[in-house]
Design a protein around this motif. Structure first.
Motif, PDB file in Angstrom:
ATOM      1  N   LEU A 188       0.831  -1.206   0.000  1.00 54.42           N
ATOM      2  CA  LEU A 188       0.000   0.000   0.000  1.00 54.42           C
ATOM      3  C   LEU A 188       0.866   1.256   0.000  1.00 54.42           C
ATOM      4  O   LEU A 188       0.597   2.216  -0.734  1.00 54.42           O
ATOM      5  CB  LEU A 188      -0.922   0.006   1.225  1.00 54.42           C
ATOM      6  CG  LEU A 188      -1.945   1.144   1.311  1.00 54.42           C
ATOM      7  CD1 LEU A 188      -2.950   1.054   0.182  1.00 54.42           C
ATOM      8  CD2 LEU A 188      -2.655   1.131   2.653  1.00 54.42           C
ATOM      9  N   ILE A 189       1.916   1.244   0.800  1.00 56.40           N
ATOM     10  CA  ILE A 189       2.813   2.402   0.867  1.00 56.40           C
ATOM     11  C   ILE A 189       3.503   2.641  -0.472  1.00 56.40           C
ATOM     12  O   ILE A 189       3.687   3.786  -0.897  1.00 56.40           O
ATOM     13  CB  ILE A 189       3.870   2.196   1.985  1.00 56.40           C
ATOM     14  CG1 ILE A 189       3.186   2.221   3.365  1.00 56.40           C
ATOM     15  CG2 ILE A 189       4.964   3.250   1.926  1.00 56.40           C
ATOM     16  CD1 ILE A 189       4.086   1.795   4.499  1.00 56.40           C
ATOM     17  N   SER A 190       3.867   1.555  -1.166  1.00 57.03           N
ATOM     18  CA  SER A 190       4.598   1.697  -2.426  1.00 57.03           C
ATOM     19  C   SER A 190       3.684   1.794  -3.643  1.00 57.03           C
ATOM     20  O   SER A 190       4.169   1.978  -4.756  1.00 57.03           O
ATOM     21  CB  SER A 190       5.548   0.508  -2.615  1.00 57.03           C
ATOM     22  OG  SER A 190       4.832  -0.706  -2.686  1.00 57.03           O
ATOM     23  N   ILE A 235      -5.655  -3.257  -5.034  1.00 58.66           N
ATOM     24  CA  ILE A 235      -5.284  -4.621  -4.648  1.00 58.66           C
ATOM     25  C   ILE A 235      -4.727  -4.642  -3.231  1.00 58.66           C
ATOM     26  O   ILE A 235      -5.068  -5.507  -2.417  1.00 58.66           O
ATOM     27  CB  ILE A 235      -4.255  -5.202  -5.635  1.00 58.66           C
ATOM     28  CG1 ILE A 235      -4.904  -5.427  -6.987  1.00 58.66           C
ATOM     29  CG2 ILE A 235      -3.683  -6.519  -5.111  1.00 58.66           C
ATOM     30  CD1 ILE A 235      -3.930  -5.842  -8.075  1.00 58.66           C
ATOM     31  N   ALA A 236      -3.838  -3.675  -2.919  1.00 62.34           N
ATOM     32  CA  ALA A 236      -3.248  -3.624  -1.576  1.00 62.34           C
ATOM     33  C   ALA A 236      -4.309  -3.400  -0.511  1.00 62.34           C
ATOM     34  O   ALA A 236      -4.274  -4.029   0.564  1.00 62.34           O
ATOM     35  CB  ALA A 236      -2.181  -2.521  -1.515  1.00 62.34           C
ATOM     36  N   MET A 237      -5.286  -2.529  -0.799  1.00 62.48           N
ATOM     37  CA  MET A 237      -6.356  -2.279   0.162  1.00 62.48           C
ATOM     38  C   MET A 237      -7.202  -3.533   0.380  1.00 62.48           C
ATOM     39  O   MET A 237      -7.580  -3.854   1.515  1.00 62.48           O
ATOM     40  CB  MET A 237      -7.243  -1.138  -0.329  1.00 62.48           C
ATOM     41  CG  MET A 237      -6.650   0.250  -0.155  1.00 62.48           C
ATOM     42  SD  MET A 237      -6.318   0.677   1.575  1.00 62.48           S
ATOM     43  CE  MET A 237      -7.954   0.625   2.276  1.00 62.48           C
ATOM     44  N   ASN A 297       1.026  -9.354 -10.837  1.00 63.98           N
ATOM     45  CA  ASN A 297       2.438  -9.007 -10.926  1.00 63.98           C
ATOM     46  C   ASN A 297       2.664  -7.795 -11.818  1.00 63.98           C
ATOM     47  O   ASN A 297       3.448  -6.899 -11.484  1.00 63.98           O
ATOM     48  CB  ASN A 297       3.231 -10.211 -11.456  1.00 63.98           C
ATOM     49  CG  ASN A 297       4.721 -10.040 -11.279  1.00 63.98           C
ATOM     50  OD1 ASN A 297       5.192  -9.596 -10.233  1.00 63.98           O
ATOM     51  ND2 ASN A 297       5.473 -10.381 -12.299  1.00 63.98           N
ATOM     52  N   VAL A 298       1.951  -7.748 -12.967  1.00 63.75           N
ATOM     53  CA  VAL A 298       2.149  -6.601 -13.859  1.00 63.75           C
ATOM     54  C   VAL A 298       1.521  -5.341 -13.287  1.00 63.75           C
ATOM     55  O   VAL A 298       2.020  -4.230 -13.492  1.00 63.75           O
ATOM     56  CB  VAL A 298       1.593  -6.884 -15.276  1.00 63.75           C
ATOM     57  CG1 VAL A 298       2.326  -8.017 -15.933  1.00 63.75           C
ATOM     58  CG2 VAL A 298       0.101  -7.159 -15.255  1.00 63.75           C
ATOM     59  N   ILE A 299       0.418  -5.497 -12.552  1.00 63.09           N
ATOM     60  CA  ILE A 299      -0.206  -4.325 -11.926  1.00 63.09           C
ATOM     61  C   ILE A 299       0.709  -3.755 -10.850  1.00 63.09           C
ATOM     62  O   ILE A 299       0.874  -2.537 -10.723  1.00 63.09           O
ATOM     63  CB  ILE A 299      -1.576  -4.696 -11.339  1.00 63.09           C
ATOM     64  CG1 ILE A 299      -2.590  -4.937 -12.467  1.00 63.09           C
ATOM     65  CG2 ILE A 299      -2.088  -3.600 -10.409  1.00 63.09           C
ATOM     66  CD1 ILE A 299      -3.930  -5.437 -11.996  1.00 63.09           C
ATOM     67  N   LYS A 300       1.321  -4.635 -10.080  1.00 61.31           N
ATOM     68  CA  LYS A 300       2.183  -4.190  -8.993  1.00 61.31           C
ATOM     69  C   LYS A 300       3.476  -3.564  -9.509  1.00 61.31           C
ATOM     70  O   LYS A 300       3.933  -2.535  -8.996  1.00 61.31           O
ATOM     71  CB  LYS A 300       2.508  -5.382  -8.089  1.00 61.31           C
ATOM     72  CG  LYS A 300       3.385  -5.044  -6.893  1.00 61.31           C
ATOM     73  CD  LYS A 300       3.606  -6.264  -6.030  1.00 61.31           C
ATOM     74  CE  LYS A 300       4.517  -5.963  -4.848  1.00 61.31           C
ATOM     75  NZ  LYS A 300       4.724  -7.162  -4.001  1.00 61.31           N
ATOM     76  N   ILE A 338      10.918 -10.560   5.272  1.00 63.95           N
ATOM     77  CA  ILE A 338       9.725  -9.796   4.896  1.00 63.95           C
ATOM     78  C   ILE A 338       9.815  -8.358   5.392  1.00 63.95           C
ATOM     79  O   ILE A 338       9.645  -7.403   4.632  1.00 63.95           O
ATOM     80  CB  ILE A 338       8.456 -10.479   5.446  1.00 63.95           C
ATOM     81  CG1 ILE A 338       8.191 -11.791   4.698  1.00 63.95           C
ATOM     82  CG2 ILE A 338       7.243  -9.550   5.323  1.00 63.95           C
ATOM     83  CD1 ILE A 338       7.084 -12.631   5.290  1.00 63.95           C
ATOM     84  N   PHE A 339      10.110  -8.173   6.672  1.00 65.04           N
ATOM     85  CA  PHE A 339      10.036  -6.834   7.254  1.00 65.04           C
ATOM     86  C   PHE A 339      11.272  -5.991   6.972  1.00 65.04           C
ATOM     87  O   PHE A 339      11.250  -4.784   7.167  1.00 65.04           O
ATOM     88  CB  PHE A 339       9.760  -6.934   8.759  1.00 65.04           C
ATOM     89  CG  PHE A 339       8.358  -7.393   9.055  1.00 65.04           C
ATOM     90  CD1 PHE A 339       7.299  -6.514   8.980  1.00 65.04           C
ATOM     91  CD2 PHE A 339       8.091  -8.713   9.362  1.00 65.04           C
ATOM     92  CE1 PHE A 339       6.000  -6.927   9.225  1.00 65.04           C
ATOM     93  CE2 PHE A 339       6.792  -9.147   9.608  1.00 65.04           C
ATOM     94  CZ  PHE A 339       5.753  -8.250   9.536  1.00 65.04           C
ATOM     95  N   ALA A 340      12.338  -6.615   6.490  1.00 65.82           N
ATOM     96  CA  ALA A 340      13.520  -5.843   6.108  1.00 65.82           C
ATOM     97  C   ALA A 340      13.235  -4.909   4.942  1.00 65.82           C
ATOM     98  O   ALA A 340      13.926  -3.905   4.757  1.00 65.82           O
ATOM     99  CB  ALA A 340      14.668  -6.794   5.734  1.00 65.82           C
ATOM    100  N   ASN A 341      12.195  -5.208   4.158  1.00 61.68           N
ATOM    101  CA  ASN A 341      11.845  -4.385   3.005  1.00 61.68           C
ATOM    102  C   ASN A 341      10.912  -3.232   3.344  1.00 61.68           C
ATOM    103  O   ASN A 341      10.559  -2.445   2.473  1.00 61.68           O
ATOM    104  CB  ASN A 341      11.198  -5.265   1.923  1.00 61.68           C
ATOM    105  CG  ASN A 341      12.127  -6.335   1.404  1.00 61.68           C
ATOM    106  OD1 ASN A 341      13.295  -6.039   1.159  1.00 61.68           O
ATOM    107  ND2 ASN A 341      11.640  -7.558   1.243  1.00 61.68           N
ATOM    108  N   PHE A 342      10.492  -3.131   4.601  1.00 61.65           N
ATOM    109  CA  PHE A 342       9.617  -2.031   5.019  1.00 61.65           C
ATOM    110  C   PHE A 342      10.438  -0.764   5.259  1.00 61.65           C
ATOM    111  O   PHE A 342      11.654  -0.810   5.453  1.00 61.65           O
ATOM    112  CB  PHE A 342       8.918  -2.399   6.335  1.00 61.65           C
ATOM    113  CG  PHE A 342       7.659  -3.204   6.165  1.00 61.65           C
ATOM    114  CD1 PHE A 342       6.443  -2.697   6.594  1.00 61.65           C
ATOM    115  CD2 PHE A 342       7.686  -4.454   5.600  1.00 61.65           C
ATOM    116  CE1 PHE A 342       5.277  -3.441   6.464  1.00 61.65           C
ATOM    117  CE2 PHE A 342       6.541  -5.209   5.458  1.00 61.65           C
ATOM    118  CZ  PHE A 342       5.328  -4.697   5.895  1.00 61.65           C
TER     119      PHE A 342
END
Length: 475
Positions: free
Chosen positions: A150-152, A161-163, A229-232, A467-471
């Motif tokens: 959502l942030i990105s 999609i994120a929501m 994947n293409v949307i993201k 996972i959280f290292a990418n935040f």
């Protein structure tokens, strides 16, 4: 049954018992900044540095309240601030949390954070607030990952999609499948305890129907990854053709800015130029490439080699055909198109003839008769650009998005779904061949394990760390 019950695999240092602090707004100067503290002692630490204009004690205030006052370093006033109080478990992290809204000076931000560090906080790691929300049961793992998405998100589709995933759409679908499978798995496990009596507790007909339904849902989710994947990440579109046919002019027209150098000299573009554009809520990444031709220029030849590399990477190819001089046939254009189609048979191809403004109506009609799907445009005058955008959108299957269906965008989820499907198909084969319950139970356990990996019902330090290292820090 015990074998099928999963719990979090947490080492002692993962269970939070300290208070963390970080800047929750982007770094740099701004109108305001928000500094977030979370932990058991967060409110006490905040109270130690806050002096309310009405002499309030933050530790006695109700949750979800705002308080005006000053941040004090001893008798030194650092800033006038608003402090928000969120008491656990009714907070984002599930812990006591306060947010200090101060003025956006980088000096003020640093002074307040350093003061809080001296009072007992430590700097939060990347994504640690969301990690604590996960550990405290406020979010499952797929919802936590959706926070980062959502942030990105930078377009309407990726945001939607994120929501949907943050609200638990994907999690609920997986949880429902897992619960139904777990119920039958429990009966299969129970049969193993009565193996000598040859008793069947699980209705094989109902179980077969369930396995078929799970297989169908898993295949739908796996197929959705191609769209997700293409949307993201955006859809890469290569703009190719001979030199001086208007590739750079087209890129500039699409972006509505002078992004690429345009010149009458053939071979001006020696390297690839990339930029992004959102069309109809979908991100497209356009790649202007060097013109394809035979050349003895070493630098230009490298650019042409890169053109073919970009065509390989692209999901859509825009081929701009050269303008045919009066009286000439389109045989060369048709031949070039056939070569591209044969070389890249699976890639959607948009065929364009630029410089429509130089053609008569008769010539335009003749071209359209010989190449029915060709799109005639004038990139210079920006004619036909909207038609091109609509054609690009037609290559994206947004039906699932419009219908608010679950769309998978996460590679980790996709991998677990593939493995779960493989195990479900083994179970299906076992049912069809009357395989013994103990062997089917092994495949069921593995399928349940893969479901658990998605939502976090099965996890470990390494997985969470990755996972959280990418935040971003502060979220």
């Amino acid at each position: 049954i015990v074998l099928l019950t999963f719990a979090y695999k947490l080492t002692p240092h993962m269970i939070p018992n300290d208070s963390i602090v970080a800047l929750a707004t982007p770094s740099g100067a701004g109108a305001i900044a928000i500094i977030r503290i979370s932990g058991q002692d967060a409110i006490q630490i905040g109270n130690a540095v806050f002096r309310s204009i009405k002499n309030k004690d933050l530790t006695t205030q109700k949750t979800h309240t705002l308080h005006l006052g000053h941040i004090m370093d001893g008798e030194k006033t650092l800033d006038q601030v608003l402090v928000s109080i969120f008491k656990g478990p009714n907070s984002y992290t599930g812990e006591n949390t306060i947010e200090i809204s101060c003025h956006g000076s980088t000096y003020i931000q640093q002074q307040i954070i350093q003061l809080l560090l001296r009072k007992g906080c430590r700097m939060a790691d990347a994504g640690e607030f969301t990690l604590r929300a996960f550990l405290n049961g406020k979010l499952d793992l797929s919802q936590a990952e959706a926070v980062a998405d959502l942030i990105s998100s930078d377009n309407e589709a990726s945001h939607q999609i994120a929501m949907q995933q943050m609200r638990g759409g994907f999690s609920n679908e997986i949880a429902k499948l897992r619960e139904e499978l777990l119920n039958f798995a429990s009966l299969i496990e129970l049969e193993l305890d009565f193996a000598e009596e040859d008793v069947e507790f699980a209705d094989r007909t109902q179980f077969h129907e369930l396995v078929n339904r799970i297989e169908f849902v898993l295949k739908r989710l796996i197929d959705s990854f191609a769209v997700g994947n293409v949307i993201k990440n955006g859809i890469p579109v290569a703009i190719v053709g001979e030199p001086n046919v208007g590739k750079s002019t087209l890129l500039n027209a699409l972006l509505n800015e002078e992004r690429a150098i345009v010149s009458e000299i053939a071979g001006t573009t020696r390297d690839t130029i990339e930029d992004e554009l959102v069309i109809g809520g979908i991100g497209f990444r356009f790649i202007d490439t060097a013109g394809i031709r035979e050349t003895k220029d070493y630098v230009e030849s490298i650019g042409i080699q890169k053109t073919f590399e970009k065509i390989e990477q692209a999901q859509v190819v825009i081929y701009i055909s050269p303008l045919t001089p009066k009286g000439e046939t389109l045989d060369n254009v048709k031949l070039e198109l056939e070569k591209i189609k044969n070389q890249y048979p699976l890639k959607p191809l948009v065929v364009i003839m630029n410089k429509k403004d130089l053609l008569s109506e008769t010539e335009i009609q003749n071209i359209q008769n010989q190449i029915p799907n060709i799109l005639l445009i004038s990139a210079k005058n920006k004619e036909g650009i909207e038609d091109l955008k609509n054609q690009l959108l037609s290559f994206v299957n947004t039906g699932a998005l419009r219908n608010n269906e679950t769309i998978v965008t996460n590679t980790r989820h996709y991998d677990s779904l593939l493995k779960a499907l493989e195990e479900i198909q083994k179970v299906k084969f076992g049912l069809e061949t009357n395989l013994s319950s103990d062997l089917m139970a092994l495949d069921i356990r593995e399928a349940l394990y893969q479901f658990g990996l998605i939502t976090g019902q099965v996890t470990n330090d390494e997985l969470l760390g990755n996972i959280f290292a990418n935040f971003c820090i502060g979220k």
